[in-house]
Design a protein around this motif. Structure first.
Motif, mmCIF file in Angstrom:
data_model
loop_
_atom_site.group_PDB
_atom_site.id
_atom_site.type_symbol
_atom_site.label_atom_id
_atom_site.label_comp_id
_atom_site.label_asym_id
_atom_site.label_seq_id
_atom_site.Cartn_x
_atom_site.Cartn_y
_atom_site.Cartn_z
ATOM 1 N N VAL B 140 0.842 -1.205 0.000
ATOM 2 C CA VAL B 140 0.000 0.000 0.000
ATOM 3 C C VAL B 140 0.875 1.253 0.000
ATOM 4 O O VAL B 140 0.642 2.197 -0.772
ATOM 5 C CB VAL B 140 -0.930 -0.006 1.235
ATOM 6 C CG1 VAL B 140 -1.634 1.335 1.368
ATOM 7 C CG2 VAL B 140 -1.944 -1.136 1.141
ATOM 8 N N LEU B 142 3.973 1.510 -1.021
ATOM 9 C CA LEU B 142 4.687 1.586 -2.302
ATOM 10 C C LEU B 142 3.822 2.223 -3.387
ATOM 11 O O LEU B 142 4.238 3.149 -4.085
ATOM 12 C CB LEU B 142 5.098 0.167 -2.720
ATOM 13 C CG LEU B 142 5.936 0.040 -3.979
ATOM 14 C CD1 LEU B 142 7.361 0.492 -3.706
ATOM 15 C CD2 LEU B 142 5.948 -1.412 -4.469
ATOM 16 N N LEU B 143 2.580 1.730 -3.493
ATOM 17 C CA LEU B 143 1.680 2.249 -4.525
ATOM 18 C C LEU B 143 1.297 3.690 -4.224
ATOM 19 O O LEU B 143 1.198 4.530 -5.126
ATOM 20 C CB LEU B 143 0.430 1.362 -4.617
ATOM 21 C CG LEU B 143 0.682 -0.100 -5.029
ATOM 22 C CD1 LEU B 143 -0.597 -0.916 -4.951
ATOM 23 C CD2 LEU B 143 1.256 -0.159 -6.441
ATOM 24 N N LYS B 146 4.036 6.075 -5.201
ATOM 25 C CA LYS B 146 4.072 6.259 -6.655
ATOM 26 C C LYS B 146 3.063 7.341 -7.064
ATOM 27 O O LYS B 146 3.364 8.229 -7.857
ATOM 28 C CB LYS B 146 3.739 4.925 -7.322
ATOM 29 C CG LYS B 146 3.451 5.004 -8.790
ATOM 30 C CD LYS B 146 4.702 4.837 -9.605
ATOM 31 C CE LYS B 146 4.360 4.715 -11.081
ATOM 32 N NZ LYS B 146 5.543 4.636 -11.906
ATOM 33 N N GLN B 147 1.867 7.253 -6.466
ATOM 34 C CA GLN B 147 0.832 8.254 -6.720
ATOM 35 C C GLN B 147 1.291 9.641 -6.291
ATOM 36 O O GLN B 147 1.195 10.601 -7.037
ATOM 37 C CB GLN B 147 -0.428 7.890 -5.913
ATOM 38 C CG GLN B 147 -1.261 6.835 -6.536
ATOM 39 C CD GLN B 147 -1.815 7.325 -7.851
ATOM 40 O OE1 GLN B 147 -2.435 8.378 -7.926
ATOM 41 N NE2 GLN B 147 -1.555 6.566 -8.899
ATOM 42 N N GLN B 150 3.804 11.394 -8.485
ATOM 43 C CA GLN B 150 3.330 11.977 -9.740
ATOM 44 C C GLN B 150 2.634 13.319 -9.538
ATOM 45 O O GLN B 150 2.581 14.140 -10.444
ATOM 46 C CB GLN B 150 2.385 11.004 -10.437
ATOM 47 C CG GLN B 150 3.168 9.912 -11.152
ATOM 48 C CD GLN B 150 2.314 8.713 -11.500
ATOM 49 O OE1 GLN B 150 1.193 8.568 -11.008
ATOM 50 N NE2 GLN B 150 2.850 7.848 -12.331
ATOM 51 N N ARG B 164 10.392 5.465 -2.155
ATOM 52 C CA ARG B 164 9.742 4.337 -2.835
ATOM 53 C C ARG B 164 10.732 3.174 -2.974
ATOM 54 O O ARG B 164 10.376 2.014 -2.762
ATOM 55 C CB ARG B 164 9.259 4.812 -4.211
ATOM 56 C CG ARG B 164 8.334 3.856 -4.916
ATOM 57 C CD ARG B 164 7.379 4.614 -5.821
ATOM 58 N NE ARG B 164 8.090 5.387 -6.835
ATOM 59 C CZ ARG B 164 8.353 4.935 -8.065
ATOM 60 N NH1 ARG B 164 7.970 3.735 -8.419
ATOM 61 N NH2 ARG B 164 8.993 5.679 -8.930
#
Lengths: 225, 311
Positions: B140, B142-143, B146-147, B150, B164
């Motif tokens: 969770v 990690l994802l 990433k969000q 961005q 990350r």
């Protein structure tokens, strides 16, 4: 971009027993114009039900789920052909072990993505799956390539291949266990280019899709038939 | 004859002989004994003690020998037993002693087996928690990172990318530890896949070549038995790579009658199977958990570990 060739985004079903993981994956996929998550499931049985009542192009299944595991669900989904082609299946997993990858192929999945690289690999794996190509996760790629090189060294008959010089370099680095990132750095090319070389190598070795890959892995003794 | 009776008979015989000698011999003791009479009595008494001593000694010596031998039985190296004498008081003692050592070793091995089973259960629990809880939480993160990366302003992007990567390393560590604790592939995919994965890892980390043969149509084994077979194969492969310096190893899983047989054969330098090392003892105790038989044969040209378990 893929979206240009198929205007409607691919419809995705997401199955993972952990709601927050589902949310994280969903956010990543929904950002892509050519992918959209249309349904979610929290276990394998529910995923099978959703496939039955929803139009879906791609199913992403977590391997470890209660009630029905991802592998069982993949088998079940592959069997539902009453309404035409079953959706493509992609496995998402914690396990860095080539046996899970091969078992996933046998269960009908066309790709296997490790959760620890999902942020990097998931989108390209989805696109490969939708194209009908296999997404080989790096750990299994190493095993396949090493076995291939072993056979060549022993003078066994292997598919006639003409790899470019670059592909040959990439092949050797894969056999040594380098990740795409490391290969990109070593050859000073982008990760995307490495991925393209990888796909080309697989295609030239006759391992483009899951059927060819499974056949090769069984023949090479990497898995039991 | 029991020890008590033996001593009684010896003493009785000596006393009887002395009494008879007193009755038969032409001797008498005056009211005020003279020196010559005292000398004869003293000599008789001396004769009695010496005779008694000699007889008792020959009768009890085997006991002393047995007691000395008992000290040489080492609980760290089980399997050694005393050889009982053909007769005499030592025989019962040795037989009794051997029976007790049997019971002790049995008990010890049972409790080791129980301990192994408890350890495996605990490892299983921890591995599952690592995978299901900590692994998912890290996924969770990690994802999410990433969000965030961005959408974050440019000056934070590098920082977030580094975080990350750390999260990814953490996830890899959790997975590695969980895998060492318990081979998940065994629970999820079964013994054949687990052995395939084991030989694959072995080939990757060792210079020896490994061949794997798994017969089709093997009868299903309980998950506890599968774990025993897996652990014995793991230990045998480790020994082949680490101690035997083998260049080729063959692992096979076949069916003989209604039993499943695991064989791991290497071409290494072998070892003395009578010297029960920790690895060998561990394999034996695991075999016992599955009511199986473990045989190890070794010569300077190779070692074969064979485990038979009931299906």
């Amino acid at each position: 971009m893929r979206a240009a060739t198929s205007p409607a985004p691919a419809r995705i079903l997401l199955a993972d027993d952990h709601a927050l993981v589902r949310r994280g994956v969903r956010l990543i996929l929904d950002q892509e114009p050519d992918l959209t998550v249309v349904a979610e499931a929290s276990d394998g049985a529910e995923a099978v039900d959703r496939v039955r009542d929803t139009e879906i192009d791609l199913v992403i299944l977590d391997i470890a789920m209660p009630r029905m595991t991802g592998l069982q669900a993949a088998r079940e989904i592959g069997r539902r052909t009453a309404r035409g082609e079953p959706p493509k299946v992609l496995m998402l997993s914690m396990h860095d072990n080539e046996q899970y990858f091969f078992e996933s192929l046998k269960a009908g999945a066309c790709g296997y993505v490790l959760k620890s690289v999902a942020d990097e690999d998931l989108v390209s794996a989805c696109r490969a799956a939708l194209r009908g190509e296999a997404f080989v996760y790096p750990g299994a790629m190493g095993a396949l390539v090493r076995d291939y090189l072993d056979r060549m060294r022993r003078g066994e008959r292997v598919p006639e291949t003409v790899l470019t010089e670059r592909e040959d370099q990439v092949l050797k680095l894969i056999a040594e266990g380098s990740s795409s990132r490391e290969i990109a750095r070593a050859l000073t090319i982008s990760i995307k280019t490495v991925e393209r070389h990888r796909a080309n190598i697989l295609a030239k070795l006759g391992m483009r899709d899951r059927t060819q890959l499974t056949r090769y892995a069984i023949r090479a003794g990497l898995i039991e038939p | 004859m029991r020890l008590y009776w033996r001593v009684l008979v010896i003493n009785g015989a000596v006393l009887t002989a002395a009494t008879l000698a007193l009755v038969v011999a032409p001797v008498s003791v005056s009211r005020h004994p003279v020196v010559s009479e005292a000398a004869v009595l003293g000599f008789g008494l001396f004769l009695m003690v010496v005779t008694n001593a000699l007889l008792l000694r020959s009768s009890l010596a085997p006991l002393d020998r047995v007691v000395r031998e008992m000290a040489s039985v080492d609980p760290q190296r089980p399997g050694r037993r005393l050889k009982p004498p053909d007769s005499g008081p030592g025989r019962d003692l040795v037989l009794g002693f051997n029976a007790m050592v049997d019971r002790l070793e049995e008990e010890r091995s049972m409790s080791n087996a129980k301990q192994l089973a408890a350890q495996e259960a605990e490892r299983h629990r921890i591995a599952r928690e690592l995978h299901d809880d900590i692994g998912q939480q890290l996924t969770v993160v990690l994802l999410g990172l990433k969000q965030a990366e961005q959408r974050a302003p440019a000056e934070l992007a590098d920082e977030l990318a580094a975080l990350r990567e750390s999260t990814r390393d953490g996830l890899d560590d959790v997975r590695r530890v969980a895998r060492q604790l318990r081979p998940g592939v065994l629970d999820d995919l079964g013994l054949a896949s687990a052995l395939a994965s084991l030989t694959h890892d072995f080939a990757e980390h060792s210079s020896a070549s490994v061949r794997r043969v798994v017969a089709p149509g093997l009868p299903p084994l309980s998950s506890d038995t599968e774990l025993v077979v897996y652990r014995v194969a793991q230990e045998a492969l480790t020994n082949a790579a680490r101690h035997a310096g083998a260049s080729a190893v063959e692992l096979s899983l076949t069916k003989v009658g209604d039993r499943v047989v695991l064989e791991v054969a290497d071409d290494g330098r072998g070892f003395d199977v009578r010297r029960d090392g920790a690895g060998l003892r561990g394999m034996r105790e695991r075999a016992r958990l599955a009511a199986g038989d473990l045989t190890v044969t070794s010569s300077p040209v190779g070692t074969t570990v064979r485990l038979e378990v009931p299906a």
